[in-house]
Design a protein around this motif. Structure first.
Motif, mmCIF file in Angstrom:
data_model
loop_
_atom_site.group_PDB
_atom_site.id
_atom_site.type_symbol
_atom_site.label_atom_id
_atom_site.label_comp_id
_atom_site.label_asym_id
_atom_site.label_seq_id
_atom_site.Cartn_x
_atom_site.Cartn_y
_atom_site.Cartn_z
ATOM 1 N N GLY A 147 12.357 -5.610 13.102
ATOM 2 C CA GLY A 147 13.020 -6.670 12.341
ATOM 3 C C GLY A 147 12.076 -7.615 11.644
ATOM 4 N N VAL A 148 11.027 -8.047 12.329
ATOM 5 C CA VAL A 148 10.101 -9.015 11.750
ATOM 6 C C VAL A 148 9.376 -8.435 10.530
ATOM 7 C CG1 VAL A 148 8.169 -8.449 13.294
ATOM 8 C CG2 VAL A 148 8.309 -10.724 12.277
ATOM 9 N N PHE A 149 9.078 -7.152 10.550
ATOM 10 C CA PHE A 149 8.403 -6.516 9.413
ATOM 11 C C PHE A 149 9.410 -6.122 8.341
ATOM 12 C CE2 PHE A 149 5.532 -4.964 13.017
ATOM 13 C CZ PHE A 149 4.818 -6.136 13.014
ATOM 14 N N TRP A 150 10.557 -5.650 8.781
ATOM 15 C CA TRP A 150 11.601 -5.224 7.857
ATOM 16 C C TRP A 150 12.008 -6.375 6.946
ATOM 17 C CZ3 TRP A 150 16.959 -6.622 7.848
ATOM 18 C CH2 TRP A 150 17.739 -5.889 6.955
ATOM 19 N N LYS A 151 12.204 -7.554 7.530
ATOM 20 C CA LYS A 151 12.608 -8.722 6.736
ATOM 21 C C LYS A 151 11.557 -9.079 5.687
ATOM 22 C CE LYS A 151 15.384 -10.689 10.411
ATOM 23 N NZ LYS A 151 15.481 -11.719 11.438
ATOM 24 N N SER A 152 10.297 -8.905 6.036
ATOM 25 C CA SER A 152 9.221 -9.266 5.110
ATOM 26 C C SER A 152 9.085 -8.286 3.955
ATOM 27 C CB SER A 152 7.886 -9.339 5.856
ATOM 28 O OG SER A 152 7.923 -10.365 6.814
ATOM 29 N N VAL A 153 9.305 -7.008 4.194
ATOM 30 C CA VAL A 153 9.127 -6.021 3.117
ATOM 31 C C VAL A 153 10.404 -5.796 2.320
ATOM 32 C CG1 VAL A 153 7.240 -4.829 4.289
ATOM 33 C CG2 VAL A 153 9.562 -3.970 4.552
ATOM 34 N N LEU A 154 11.543 -6.097 2.914
ATOM 35 C CA LEU A 154 12.824 -5.861 2.244
ATOM 36 C C LEU A 154 12.920 -6.586 0.909
ATOM 37 C CD1 LEU A 154 15.613 -4.522 2.453
ATOM 38 C CD2 LEU A 154 16.410 -6.619 3.544
ATOM 39 N N ALA A 155 12.490 -7.832 0.877
ATOM 40 C CA ALA A 155 12.603 -8.637 -0.342
ATOM 41 C C ALA A 155 11.773 -8.069 -1.493
ATOM 42 C CB ALA A 155 12.180 -10.070 -0.052
ATOM 43 N N LEU A 156 10.731 -7.319 -1.172
ATOM 44 C CA LEU A 156 9.861 -6.763 -2.215
ATOM 45 C C LEU A 156 10.472 -5.548 -2.901
ATOM 46 C CD1 LEU A 156 6.489 -7.119 -0.303
ATOM 47 C CD2 LEU A 156 7.411 -8.607 -2.092
ATOM 48 N N ARG A 157 11.454 -4.945 -2.262
ATOM 49 C CA ARG A 157 12.181 -3.793 -2.818
ATOM 50 C C ARG A 157 11.258 -2.688 -3.323
ATOM 51 N NH1 ARG A 157 17.173 -4.920 -1.898
ATOM 52 N NH2 ARG A 157 18.071 -6.926 -2.414
ATOM 53 N N HIS A 158 10.294 -2.338 -2.505
ATOM 54 C CA HIS A 158 9.404 -1.229 -2.863
ATOM 55 C C HIS A 158 10.204 0.054 -2.967
ATOM 56 C CE1 HIS A 158 5.454 -3.011 -2.738
ATOM 57 N NE2 HIS A 158 5.701 -3.560 -1.556
ATOM 58 N N ARG A 159 9.925 0.834 -3.984
ATOM 59 C CA ARG A 159 10.572 2.131 -4.132
ATOM 60 C C ARG A 159 9.542 3.238 -4.309
ATOM 61 N NH1 ARG A 159 13.315 0.273 -1.255
ATOM 62 N NH2 ARG A 159 15.212 -0.839 -1.695
ATOM 63 N N VAL A 160 8.300 2.908 -3.974
ATOM 64 C CA VAL A 160 7.236 3.902 -3.904
ATOM 65 C C VAL A 160 6.755 3.889 -2.458
ATOM 66 C CG1 VAL A 160 4.933 4.563 -4.716
ATOM 67 C CG2 VAL A 160 6.597 3.581 -6.314
ATOM 68 N N TYR A 161 6.900 5.008 -1.792
ATOM 69 C CA TYR A 161 6.647 5.097 -0.360
ATOM 70 C C TYR A 161 5.260 4.599 0.024
ATOM 71 C CZ TYR A 161 6.094 7.245 4.259
ATOM 72 O OH TYR A 161 5.838 7.467 5.580
ATOM 73 N N HIS A 193 13.277 6.825 -3.451
ATOM 74 C CA HIS A 193 14.154 5.705 -3.105
ATOM 75 C C HIS A 193 14.722 5.869 -1.690
ATOM 76 C CE1 HIS A 193 17.141 2.535 -3.663
ATOM 77 N NE2 HIS A 193 18.043 3.385 -3.202
ATOM 78 N N MET A 194 15.266 7.050 -1.385
ATOM 79 C CA MET A 194 15.853 7.293 -0.064
ATOM 80 C C MET A 194 14.790 7.279 1.032
ATOM 81 S SD MET A 194 19.042 7.284 -0.393
ATOM 82 C CE MET A 194 19.508 7.847 1.230
ATOM 83 N N LYS A 195 13.627 7.808 0.707
ATOM 84 C CA LYS A 195 12.530 7.812 1.674
ATOM 85 C C LYS A 195 12.148 6.373 2.039
ATOM 86 C CE LYS A 195 8.112 10.184 2.297
ATOM 87 N NZ LYS A 195 7.153 11.093 1.667
ATOM 88 N N CYS A 196 12.065 5.521 1.038
ATOM 89 C CA CYS A 196 11.740 4.109 1.278
ATOM 90 C C CYS A 196 12.829 3.424 2.097
ATOM 91 C CB CYS A 196 11.534 3.369 -0.043
ATOM 92 S SG CYS A 196 10.001 3.797 -0.885
ATOM 93 N N LEU A 197 14.084 3.677 1.760
ATOM 94 C CA LEU A 197 15.178 3.069 2.511
ATOM 95 C C LEU A 197 15.130 3.465 3.983
ATOM 96 C CD1 LEU A 197 18.271 3.372 0.133
ATOM 97 C CD2 LEU A 197 17.065 1.292 0.828
ATOM 98 N N LYS A 198 14.912 4.746 4.247
ATOM 99 C CA LYS A 198 14.858 5.230 5.631
ATOM 100 C C LYS A 198 13.683 4.595 6.367
ATOM 101 C CE LYS A 198 15.411 7.721 9.313
ATOM 102 N NZ LYS A 198 15.530 6.761 10.402
ATOM 103 N N PHE A 199 12.524 4.537 5.729
ATOM 104 C CA PHE A 199 11.345 3.949 6.370
ATOM 105 C C PHE A 199 11.575 2.462 6.648
ATOM 106 C CE2 PHE A 199 7.128 2.058 6.613
ATOM 107 C CZ PHE A 199 6.463 2.953 7.442
ATOM 108 N N GLU A 200 12.076 1.751 5.659
ATOM 109 C CA GLU A 200 12.348 0.311 5.815
ATOM 110 C C GLU A 200 13.277 0.043 6.989
ATOM 111 O OE1 GLU A 200 12.319 -1.633 1.344
ATOM 112 O OE2 GLU A 200 14.217 -1.092 2.260
ATOM 113 N N ARG A 201 14.360 0.786 7.036
ATOM 114 C CA ARG A 201 15.383 0.530 8.060
ATOM 115 C C ARG A 201 14.881 0.814 9.470
ATOM 116 N NH1 ARG A 201 19.107 0.349 4.044
ATOM 117 N NH2 ARG A 201 18.992 -1.787 3.418
ATOM 118 N N GLY A 202 13.806 1.571 9.584
ATOM 119 C CA GLY A 202 13.255 1.862 10.901
ATOM 120 C C GLY A 202 12.204 0.863 11.363
ATOM 121 N N LEU A 203 11.779 -0.001 10.453
ATOM 122 C CA LEU A 203 10.764 -0.995 10.822
ATOM 123 C C LEU A 203 11.335 -2.037 11.775
ATOM 124 C CD1 LEU A 203 9.136 -1.662 7.331
ATOM 125 C CD2 LEU A 203 7.991 -0.638 9.314
#
Length: 134
Positions: free
Chosen positions: A100-114, A88-98
């Motif tokens: 903006g245009v990519f972060w917004k697209s993947v955020l809604a999917l709430r992936h928790r598998v890296y 979960h934390m690994k995914c959060l850290k990776f997401e937050r570093g993407l």
């Protein structure tokens, strides 16, 4: 993993270091964790590990492709294991570093598998590139 098998492949400074360790310690009963601690203490001093941990904490995709960002993320994450100890934390850290245009697209999917998150981010990036080219 066998320490003897791993050390067999050492060359240069690592080979010299291992020969010295074998003379100074009983390596027969050495666990993989003990080996890693000795190796990291010798080749990655605390100041270097701290520098890399700080670099990881501030890591952003920036101008990198998602694949390049993933490679840098994986390389630096070992210096900050507490930030990636859970999926979960690994995914959060990776997401937050993407970006903006990519972060917004993947955020809604709430992936928790890296691996799923990375695959999705790569697909989003490819779709974005295709859209920009058309």
């Amino acid at each position: 993993m066998s320490t003897e098998f791993t050390a067999f492949k050492f060359e240069g400074p690592a080979g010299v270091w291992w020969k010295w360790i074998r003379r100074m310690r009983d390596v027969e009963g050495m666990t993989w964790e003990q080996f890693k601690v000795l190796f990291n203490e010798h080749f990655f001093p605390p100041s270097y590990r701290d520098e890399k941990a700080m670099e990881f904490m501030g890591l952003q995709q920036g101008d990198m492709t998602v694949r390049d960002y993933k490679a840098k993320f994986n390389e630096l994450s070992r210096f900050a294991p507490s930030l990636t100890e859970s999926e979960h934390m690994k995914c959060l850290k990776f997401e937050r570093g993407l970006k903006g245009v990519f972060w917004k697209s993947v955020l809604a999917l709430r992936h928790r598998v890296y691996s799923d998150l990375v695959a999705t981010a790569i697909c989003v990036e490819q779709e974005h590139i295709t859209f920009l080219q058309s």
